[in-house]
Motif scaffolding. Structure first.
Motif, PDB file in Angstrom:
ATOM      1  N   THR A   2      20.546   4.595  -6.960  1.00 48.80           N
ATOM      2  CA  THR A   2      20.264   3.178  -7.050  1.00 48.80           C
ATOM      3  C   THR A   2      18.807   2.946  -7.396  1.00 48.80           C
ATOM      4  OG1 THR A   2      21.940   2.733  -5.402  1.00 48.80           O
ATOM      5  CG2 THR A   2      20.327   0.999  -5.791  1.00 48.80           C
ATOM      6  N   THR A   3      18.555   2.012  -8.300  1.00 51.62           N
ATOM      7  CA  THR A   3      17.188   1.635  -8.634  1.00 51.62           C
ATOM      8  C   THR A   3      16.767   0.497  -7.729  1.00 51.62           C
ATOM      9  OG1 THR A   3      17.554   2.270 -10.934  1.00 51.62           O
ATOM     10  CG2 THR A   3      15.662   0.849 -10.475  1.00 51.62           C
ATOM     11  N   GLU A   4      15.706   0.692  -6.991  1.00 52.60           N
ATOM     12  CA  GLU A   4      15.213  -0.343  -6.091  1.00 52.60           C
ATOM     13  C   GLU A   4      14.333  -1.322  -6.864  1.00 52.60           C
ATOM     14  OE1 GLU A   4      16.107  -0.600  -2.964  1.00 52.60           O
ATOM     15  OE2 GLU A   4      17.241   1.259  -2.973  1.00 52.60           O
ATOM     16  N   THR A   5      14.346  -2.578  -6.430  1.00 51.49           N
ATOM     17  CA  THR A   5      13.450  -3.572  -7.005  1.00 51.49           C
ATOM     18  C   THR A   5      12.028  -3.219  -6.607  1.00 51.49           C
ATOM     19  OG1 THR A   5      15.170  -5.236  -6.790  1.00 51.49           O
ATOM     20  CG2 THR A   5      12.931  -6.032  -7.118  1.00 51.49           C
ATOM     21  N   SER A   6      11.158  -3.139  -7.597  1.00 49.80           N
ATOM     22  CA  SER A   6       9.778  -2.750  -7.311  1.00 49.80           C
ATOM     23  C   SER A   6       9.012  -3.921  -6.704  1.00 49.80           C
ATOM     24  CB  SER A   6       9.081  -2.302  -8.597  1.00 49.80           C
ATOM     25  OG  SER A   6       9.712  -1.163  -9.122  1.00 49.80           O
ATOM     26  N   PRO A   7       8.226  -3.652  -5.677  1.00 49.10           N
ATOM     27  CA  PRO A   7       7.419  -4.727  -5.084  1.00 49.10           C
ATOM     28  C   PRO A   7       6.267  -5.084  -6.003  1.00 49.10           C
ATOM     29  CG  PRO A   7       6.824  -2.639  -4.101  1.00 49.10           C
ATOM     30  CD  PRO A   7       7.986  -2.361  -5.034  1.00 49.10           C
ATOM     31  N   ARG A   8       5.706  -6.263  -5.798  1.00 52.48           N
ATOM     32  CA  ARG A   8       4.502  -6.649  -6.548  1.00 52.48           C
ATOM     33  C   ARG A   8       3.373  -5.729  -6.134  1.00 52.48           C
ATOM     34  NH1 ARG A   8      -0.132  -9.614  -6.103  1.00 52.48           N
ATOM     35  NH2 ARG A   8       0.188 -10.084  -3.895  1.00 52.48           N
ATOM     36  N   ARG A   9       2.616  -5.249  -7.124  1.00 55.68           N
ATOM     37  CA  ARG A   9       1.490  -4.355  -6.860  1.00 55.68           C
ATOM     38  C   ARG A   9       0.223  -4.989  -7.417  1.00 55.68           C
ATOM     39  NH1 ARG A   9       3.281   0.914  -6.165  1.00 55.68           N
ATOM     40  NH2 ARG A   9       1.200   1.289  -5.311  1.00 55.68           N
ATOM     41  N   VAL A  10      -0.918  -4.531  -6.955  1.00 55.31           N
ATOM     42  CA  VAL A  10      -2.199  -5.036  -7.443  1.00 55.31           C
ATOM     43  C   VAL A  10      -2.925  -3.933  -8.189  1.00 55.31           C
ATOM     44  CG1 VAL A  10      -2.389  -6.724  -5.583  1.00 55.31           C
ATOM     45  CG2 VAL A  10      -3.456  -4.472  -5.323  1.00 55.31           C
ATOM     46  N   GLU A  11      -3.783  -4.345  -9.103  1.00 50.06           N
ATOM     47  CA  GLU A  11      -4.613  -3.372  -9.818  1.00 50.06           C
ATOM     48  C   GLU A  11      -5.752  -2.948  -8.897  1.00 50.06           C
ATOM     49  OE1 GLU A  11      -7.287  -3.029 -13.905  1.00 50.06           O
ATOM     50  OE2 GLU A  11      -5.853  -4.673 -13.670  1.00 50.06           O
ATOM     51  N   LEU A  12      -5.948  -1.658  -8.780  1.00 53.07           N
ATOM     52  CA  LEU A  12      -6.930  -1.148  -7.833  1.00 53.07           C
ATOM     53  C   LEU A  12      -8.292  -0.936  -8.489  1.00 53.07           C
ATOM     54  CD1 LEU A  12      -4.791   1.453  -5.842  1.00 53.07           C
ATOM     55  CD2 LEU A  12      -5.384  -0.885  -5.179  1.00 53.07           C
ATOM     56  N   THR A  13      -9.217  -1.815  -8.151  1.00 48.57           N
ATOM     57  CA  THR A  13     -10.609  -1.625  -8.535  1.00 48.57           C
ATOM     58  C   THR A  13     -11.197  -0.554  -7.619  1.00 48.57           C
ATOM     59  OG1 THR A  13     -11.361  -3.273  -6.949  1.00 48.57           O
ATOM     60  CG2 THR A  13     -10.762  -4.079  -9.169  1.00 48.57           C
ATOM     61  N   SER A  57      -3.835 -10.565   0.901  1.00 46.96           N
ATOM     62  CA  SER A  57      -3.345 -10.638   2.275  1.00 46.96           C
ATOM     63  C   SER A  57      -3.246  -9.227   2.849  1.00 46.96           C
ATOM     64  CB  SER A  57      -1.962 -11.292   2.319  1.00 46.96           C
ATOM     65  OG  SER A  57      -1.005 -10.463   1.671  1.00 46.96           O
ATOM     66  N   LYS A  58      -3.157  -9.171   4.167  1.00 51.43           N
ATOM     67  CA  LYS A  58      -2.918  -7.882   4.815  1.00 51.43           C
ATOM     68  C   LYS A  58      -1.533  -7.366   4.439  1.00 51.43           C
ATOM     69  CE  LYS A  58      -2.620  -5.514   9.262  1.00 51.43           C
ATOM     70  NZ  LYS A  58      -2.688  -5.621  10.741  1.00 51.43           N
ATOM     71  N   GLU A  59      -0.563  -8.270   4.295  1.00 55.28           N
ATOM     72  CA  GLU A  59       0.794  -7.858   3.908  1.00 55.28           C
ATOM     73  C   GLU A  59       0.781  -7.066   2.607  1.00 55.28           C
ATOM     74  OE1 GLU A  59       3.459 -11.178   3.693  1.00 55.28           O
ATOM     75  OE2 GLU A  59       3.993 -11.031   5.802  1.00 55.28           O
ATOM     76  N   GLN A  60      -0.008  -7.535   1.629  1.00 51.74           N
ATOM     77  CA  GLN A  60      -0.062  -6.827   0.354  1.00 51.74           C
ATOM     78  C   GLN A  60      -0.715  -5.461   0.509  1.00 51.74           C
ATOM     79  OE1 GLN A  60       1.448  -7.821  -2.461  1.00 51.74           O
ATOM     80  NE2 GLN A  60       0.889  -5.846  -3.366  1.00 51.74           N
ATOM     81  N   LEU A  61      -1.683  -5.366   1.402  1.00 52.09           N
ATOM     82  CA  LEU A  61      -2.318  -4.072   1.679  1.00 52.09           C
ATOM     83  C   LEU A  61      -1.291  -3.112   2.287  1.00 52.09           C
ATOM     84  CD1 LEU A  61      -5.052  -2.660   1.497  1.00 52.09           C
ATOM     85  CD2 LEU A  61      -5.612  -3.604   3.741  1.00 52.09           C
ATOM     86  N   VAL A  62      -0.408  -3.622   3.143  1.00 47.06           N
ATOM     87  CA  VAL A  62       0.660  -2.806   3.720  1.00 47.06           C
ATOM     88  C   VAL A  62       1.632  -2.356   2.628  1.00 47.06           C
ATOM     89  CG1 VAL A  62       2.615  -2.796   5.319  1.00 47.06           C
ATOM     90  CG2 VAL A  62       0.463  -3.870   5.998  1.00 47.06           C
ATOM     91  N   VAL A  63       1.949  -3.260   1.706  1.00 40.64           N
ATOM     92  CA  VAL A  63       2.809  -2.908   0.567  1.00 40.64           C
ATOM     93  C   VAL A  63       2.196  -1.765  -0.219  1.00 40.64           C
ATOM     94  CG1 VAL A  63       3.631  -3.700  -1.697  1.00 40.64           C
ATOM     95  CG2 VAL A  63       3.956  -5.144   0.326  1.00 40.64           C
ATOM     96  N   GLU A  64       0.919  -1.863  -0.526  1.00 39.86           N
ATOM     97  CA  GLU A  64       0.241  -0.820  -1.308  1.00 39.86           C
ATOM     98  C   GLU A  64       0.229   0.505  -0.551  1.00 39.86           C
ATOM     99  OE1 GLU A  64      -0.640  -1.239  -4.413  1.00 39.86           O
ATOM    100  OE2 GLU A  64      -0.260  -3.395  -4.423  1.00 39.86           O
ATOM    101  N   TYR A  65      -0.009   0.447   0.748  1.00 38.26           N
ATOM    102  CA  TYR A  65      -0.023   1.647   1.589  1.00 38.26           C
ATOM    103  C   TYR A  65       1.329   2.353   1.544  1.00 38.26           C
ATOM    104  CZ  TYR A  65       0.855   3.880   6.182  1.00 38.26           C
ATOM    105  OH  TYR A  65       1.259   4.719   7.199  1.00 38.26           O
ATOM    106  N   LEU A  66       2.394   1.616   1.815  1.00 39.00           N
ATOM    107  CA  LEU A  66       3.721   2.236   1.884  1.00 39.00           C
ATOM    108  C   LEU A  66       4.250   2.619   0.507  1.00 39.00           C
ATOM    109  CD1 LEU A  66       5.321   0.041   4.680  1.00 39.00           C
ATOM    110  CD2 LEU A  66       4.546   2.409   4.867  1.00 39.00           C
ATOM    111  N   ALA A  67       4.018   1.775  -0.486  1.00 44.38           N
ATOM    112  CA  ALA A  67       4.477   2.097  -1.842  1.00 44.38           C
ATOM    113  C   ALA A  67       3.757   3.326  -2.375  1.00 44.38           C
ATOM    114  CB  ALA A  67       4.263   0.904  -2.775  1.00 44.38           C
ATOM    115  N   GLY A  68       2.480   3.439  -2.058  1.00 40.86           N
ATOM    116  CA  GLY A  68       1.723   4.610  -2.500  1.00 40.86           C
ATOM    117  C   GLY A  68       2.217   5.891  -1.855  1.00 40.86           C
TER     118      GLY A  68
END
Length: 199
Positions: A2-13, A57-68
């Motif tokens: 199954t292909t999972e829907t990818s979460p929104r990610r941010v560009e990392l400076t 947001s902190k939520e997005q930081l958590v997304v980046e942490y887990l997605a990474g």
């Protein structure tokens, strides 16, 4: 699988990358809820304003942490699986890879299981990453089981896949809690006993 829907990610400076590296260390060591953005910003050597400018947001930081972590795990595992054939050797390789990953990435257990203890709301943007990885692992085990059992035994492959998944996840929890030494190796040995008579 199954292909999972990818979460929104941010560009990392560079500043965002430092913040994410600090967040990864702190979230894994202390838990997501226990770590505030002030501490992450201080550890990264940036202001809290910069952190919010980069992540929102902190939520997005958590997304980046887990997605990474999820991306790194899948790449690490793919490298191990590509080196092994047939399927029963690949199943063995999953357990070996998990043991090696745990030794390399930290001994506090699976980051997804740990995160799920704090994030159980399906509306949280990181929830799909957590559950998605576990579905992906179950599908991987089921796919490999399907190569071992007779071709007309889809139900048997599903059952074996689920059992292998339970062995794997239980081993990760036992390892993280230090219930007994060599938990992942023990689970791998039990998986071999299941896999050998499956064909």
């Amino acid at each position: 699988m199954t292909t999972e829907t990818s979460p929104r990610r941010v560009e990392l400076t560079p500043a965002a990358r430092r913040a994410l590296q600090a967040a990864e260390r702190l979230f894994y060591a202390h838990g997501i809820h226990a770590v505030g953005v002030d501490l992450i910003a201080a550890e990264a050597g940036i202001t809290k304003k910069t952190l919010y400018d980069r992540f929102g947001s902190k939520e997005q930081l958590v997304v980046e942490y887990l997605a990474g972590r999820d991306e790194r795990w899948r790449a690490f595992l793919a490298e191990r699986l590509n080196a092994e054939e047939p399927a029963r050797e690949q199943i063995d390789a999953v357990f070996t890879a998990s043991r090696d990953w745990a030794e390399r990435e930290g001994g506090k257990g699976c980051s997804m299981v740990n995160a799920h203890a704090e994030i159980s709301d399906p509306a949280h943007p990181a929830y799909a990453i957590i559950t998605g990885q576990k579905r992906w692992m179950r599908e991987l085990f089921t796919e490999l089981a399907g190569e071992i059992v007779p071709p007309d035994s889809a139900e048997r492959a599903e059952e074996l896949g689920r059992t292998l998944m339970l062995l794997h996840e239980g081993a990760l929890v036992a390892h993280g809690l230090e219930v007994f030494p060599g938990a992942v190796d023990h689970a791998r040995a039990q998986a071999r006993l299941l896999v050998d008579p499956a064909s």
